[in-house]
Design a protein around this motif. Structure first.
Motif, PDB file in Angstrom:
ATOM      1  N   LEU A   1       0.834  -1.202   0.000  1.00  0.00           N
ATOM      2  CA  LEU A   1       0.000   0.000   0.000  1.00  0.00           C
ATOM      3  C   LEU A   1       0.868   1.252   0.000  1.00  0.00           C
ATOM      4  CD1 LEU A   1      -2.898   1.178   0.211  1.00  0.00           C
ATOM      5  CD2 LEU A   1      -2.568   1.160   2.682  1.00  0.00           C
ATOM      6  N   LEU A   2       1.898   1.276   0.845  1.00  0.00           N
ATOM      7  CA  LEU A   2       2.802   2.428   0.899  1.00  0.00           C
ATOM      8  C   LEU A   2       3.584   2.584  -0.406  1.00  0.00           C
ATOM      9  CD1 LEU A   2       4.163   2.213   4.556  1.00  0.00           C
ATOM     10  CD2 LEU A   2       2.582   3.895   3.601  1.00  0.00           C
ATOM     11  N   ALA A   3       3.977   1.472  -1.016  1.00  0.00           N
ATOM     12  CA  ALA A   3       4.691   1.543  -2.301  1.00  0.00           C
ATOM     13  C   ALA A   3       3.781   2.111  -3.379  1.00  0.00           C
ATOM     14  CB  ALA A   3       5.205   0.156  -2.693  1.00  0.00           C
ATOM     15  N   GLY A   4       2.531   1.694  -3.404  1.00  0.00           N
ATOM     16  CA  GLY A   4       1.586   2.225  -4.377  1.00  0.00           C
ATOM     17  C   GLY A   4       1.348   3.715  -4.170  1.00  0.00           C
ATOM     18  N   LEU A   5       1.217   4.138  -2.901  1.00  0.00           N
ATOM     19  CA  LEU A   5       1.035   5.550  -2.584  1.00  0.00           C
ATOM     20  C   LEU A   5       2.260   6.354  -3.031  1.00  0.00           C
ATOM     21  CD1 LEU A   5      -0.651   7.756  -1.158  1.00  0.00           C
ATOM     22  CD2 LEU A   5       0.592   7.168   0.935  1.00  0.00           C
ATOM     23  N   HIS A   6       3.435   5.845  -2.754  1.00  0.00           N
ATOM     24  CA  HIS A   6       4.666   6.531  -3.151  1.00  0.00           C
ATOM     25  C   HIS A   6       4.770   6.629  -4.669  1.00  0.00           C
ATOM     26  CE1 HIS A   6       8.805   7.908  -2.412  1.00  0.00           C
ATOM     27  NE2 HIS A   6       9.087   7.286  -3.543  1.00  0.00           N
ATOM     28  N   LEU A   7       4.421   5.558  -5.352  1.00  0.00           N
ATOM     29  CA  LEU A   7       4.461   5.553  -6.814  1.00  0.00           C
ATOM     30  C   LEU A   7       3.474   6.573  -7.390  1.00  0.00           C
ATOM     31  CD1 LEU A   7       5.823   4.112  -9.176  1.00  0.00           C
ATOM     32  CD2 LEU A   7       3.955   2.475  -9.156  1.00  0.00           C
ATOM     33  N   ALA A   8       2.289   6.656  -6.794  1.00  0.00           N
ATOM     34  CA  ALA A   8       1.292   7.628  -7.264  1.00  0.00           C
ATOM     35  C   ALA A   8       1.769   9.054  -7.037  1.00  0.00           C
ATOM     36  CB  ALA A   8      -0.038   7.397  -6.555  1.00  0.00           C
ATOM     37  N   LEU A   9       2.375   9.322  -5.870  1.00  0.00           N
ATOM     38  CA  LEU A   9       2.901  10.658  -5.591  1.00  0.00           C
ATOM     39  C   LEU A   9       4.051  11.006  -6.534  1.00  0.00           C
ATOM     40  CD1 LEU A   9       2.842  10.704  -1.688  1.00  0.00           C
ATOM     41  CD2 LEU A   9       1.375  11.992  -3.248  1.00  0.00           C
ATOM     42  N   ALA A  10       4.916  10.034  -6.827  1.00  0.00           N
ATOM     43  CA  ALA A  10       6.034  10.288  -7.752  1.00  0.00           C
ATOM     44  C   ALA A  10       5.504  10.564  -9.156  1.00  0.00           C
ATOM     45  CB  ALA A  10       6.991   9.095  -7.761  1.00  0.00           C
ATOM     46  N   ALA A  11       4.493   9.830  -9.591  1.00  0.00           N
ATOM     47  CA  ALA A  11       3.912  10.061 -10.919  1.00  0.00           C
ATOM     48  C   ALA A  11       3.260  11.435 -10.986  1.00  0.00           C
ATOM     49  CB  ALA A  11       2.898   8.964 -11.240  1.00  0.00           C
ATOM     50  N   THR A  12       2.593  11.852  -9.907  1.00  0.00           N
ATOM     51  CA  THR A  12       1.971  13.170  -9.863  1.00  0.00           C
ATOM     52  C   THR A  12       3.033  14.268  -9.926  1.00  0.00           C
ATOM     53  OG1 THR A  12       0.173  12.264  -8.526  1.00  0.00           O
ATOM     54  CG2 THR A  12       0.433  14.662  -8.526  1.00  0.00           C
ATOM     55  N   ALA A  13       4.125  14.089  -9.195  1.00  0.00           N
ATOM     56  CA  ALA A  13       5.195  15.091  -9.197  1.00  0.00           C
ATOM     57  C   ALA A  13       5.840  15.198 -10.575  1.00  0.00           C
ATOM     58  CB  ALA A  13       6.241  14.746  -8.145  1.00  0.00           C
ATOM     59  N   ILE A  14       6.057  14.057 -11.236  1.00  0.00           N
ATOM     60  CA  ILE A  14       6.656  14.064 -12.574  1.00  0.00           C
ATOM     61  C   ILE A  14       5.709  14.742 -13.570  1.00  0.00           C
ATOM     62  CG2 ILE A  14       7.356  12.571 -14.494  1.00  0.00           C
ATOM     63  CD1 ILE A  14       8.491  10.624 -12.403  1.00  0.00           C
ATOM     64  N   ALA A  15       4.419  14.458 -13.482  1.00  0.00           N
ATOM     65  CA  ALA A  15       3.439  15.061 -14.394  1.00  0.00           C
ATOM     66  C   ALA A  15       3.302  16.560 -14.146  1.00  0.00           C
ATOM     67  CB  ALA A  15       2.095  14.366 -14.233  1.00  0.00           C
ATOM     68  N   HIS A  16       3.405  16.993 -12.897  1.00  0.00           N
ATOM     69  CA  HIS A  16       3.257  18.406 -12.551  1.00  0.00           C
ATOM     70  C   HIS A  16       4.427  19.238 -13.068  1.00  0.00           C
ATOM     71  CE1 HIS A  16       2.043  21.933 -10.336  1.00  0.00           C
ATOM     72  NE2 HIS A  16       3.235  21.994  -9.756  1.00  0.00           N
ATOM     73  N   ARG A  17       5.631  18.670 -13.034  1.00  0.00           N
ATOM     74  CA  ARG A  17       6.825  19.394 -13.484  1.00  0.00           C
ATOM     75  C   ARG A  17       6.855  19.584 -14.993  1.00  0.00           C
ATOM     76  NH1 ARG A  17      11.254  16.193 -10.386  1.00  0.00           N
ATOM     77  NH2 ARG A  17      10.524  16.605  -8.307  1.00  0.00           N
ATOM     78  N   GLY A  18       6.258  18.680 -15.706  1.00  0.00           N
ATOM     79  CA  GLY A  18       6.322  18.759 -17.160  1.00  0.00           C
ATOM     80  C   GLY A  18       7.411  17.835 -17.691  1.00  0.00           C
ATOM     81  N   ALA A  19       7.541  17.836 -18.979  1.00  0.00           N
ATOM     82  CA  ALA A  19       8.449  16.885 -19.612  1.00  0.00           C
ATOM     83  C   ALA A  19       9.777  17.554 -19.943  1.00  0.00           C
ATOM     84  CB  ALA A  19       7.805  16.301 -20.862  1.00  0.00           C
ATOM     85  N   HIS A  20      10.565  17.857 -18.929  1.00  0.00           N
ATOM     86  CA  HIS A  20      11.933  18.329 -19.151  1.00  0.00           C
ATOM     87  C   HIS A  20      12.810  17.095 -19.254  1.00  0.00           C
ATOM     88  CE1 HIS A  20      10.740  22.427 -18.359  1.00  0.00           C
ATOM     89  NE2 HIS A  20      10.188  22.052 -17.224  1.00  0.00           N
TER      90      HIS A  20
END
Length: 200
Positions: free
Chosen positions: A28-47
């Motif tokens: 559960l914690l790994a899934g939460l961390h993965l979701a937060l990392a995906a959100t952070a990557i999407a928010h920053r944009g594609a640099h």
């Protein structure tokens, strides 16, 4: 009709149990961390550089989390293993430079390995001296002569730590037990004197 004893399954030498509640929490914690990392990557944009760096760090994090996906606890039962069934073991002690690795410490290691609580015919100790030092050769000869008295002494009194340096330092709580204190003291002095005579 009962099955004969020969067909009975042998006793297990170890057990492995998966801790399911802990595994569920870790996933559960790994899934939460993965979701937060995906959100952070999407928010920053594609640099390009930042995206590659984030993906590399995410990959390294996933590798570090792999043992936590299925946490296990193990229990070993060495008492169920019969001594004749033990496999042959080779112990290799390697040394390269007698200046960096003093011969006394190397020989303590060799003698300790020779005195392990293992069936004698199934334990082989090798000493590899990469430098070919005459000092190590002389020390090995002296250690072999000392081990002829030391190994039986360790087996007789069930010495817990068979390193001669530690044993003769005076730490008496390394003995396996028994009420042979007078006999132990006499044998200890005999082995110590034999050691001194061999090195003179």
């Amino acid at each position: 009709m009962a099955a004969p004893l020969q067909d009975a399954a042998p006793l297990q030498l170890h057990t492995v149990e998966v801790d399911q509640p802990l595994a569920a929490v870790n996933r559960l914690l790994a899934g939460l961390h993965l979701a937060l990392a995906a959100t952070a990557i999407a928010h920053r944009g594609a640099h390009d550089i930042m995206l590659v760096a984030d993906l590399v760090l995410l990959f390294l994090w996933a590798l570090s989390q792999a043992p936590m996906w299925r946490p296990v606890s193990r229990a070993a039962f060495p008492g169920r293993l019969s001594r004749p069934a033990l496999p042959a073991v080779d112990v290799m002690v390697a040394t390269a430079d007698p200046d960096k690795e003093p011969a006394v410490k190397v020989m303590n290691t060799v003698i300790s390995a020779m005195a392990l609580d293992y069936p004698g015919g199934q334990l082989t100790v090798y000493l590899s001296d990469d430098a070919g030092s005459p000092l190590i050769l002389l020390a090995a000869r002296k250690a072999y002569a000392f081990a002829r008295a030391w190994v039986p002494f360790c087996r007789k009194y069930r010495v817990q730590c068979p390193c001669p340096h530690k044993f003769f330092a005076g730490n008496d709580d390394q003995l396996g037990g028994g009420d042979h204190h007078d006999e132990l003291a006499d044998d200890r002095i005999r082995v110590k004197v034999r050691n001194l005579i061999e090195y003179v």
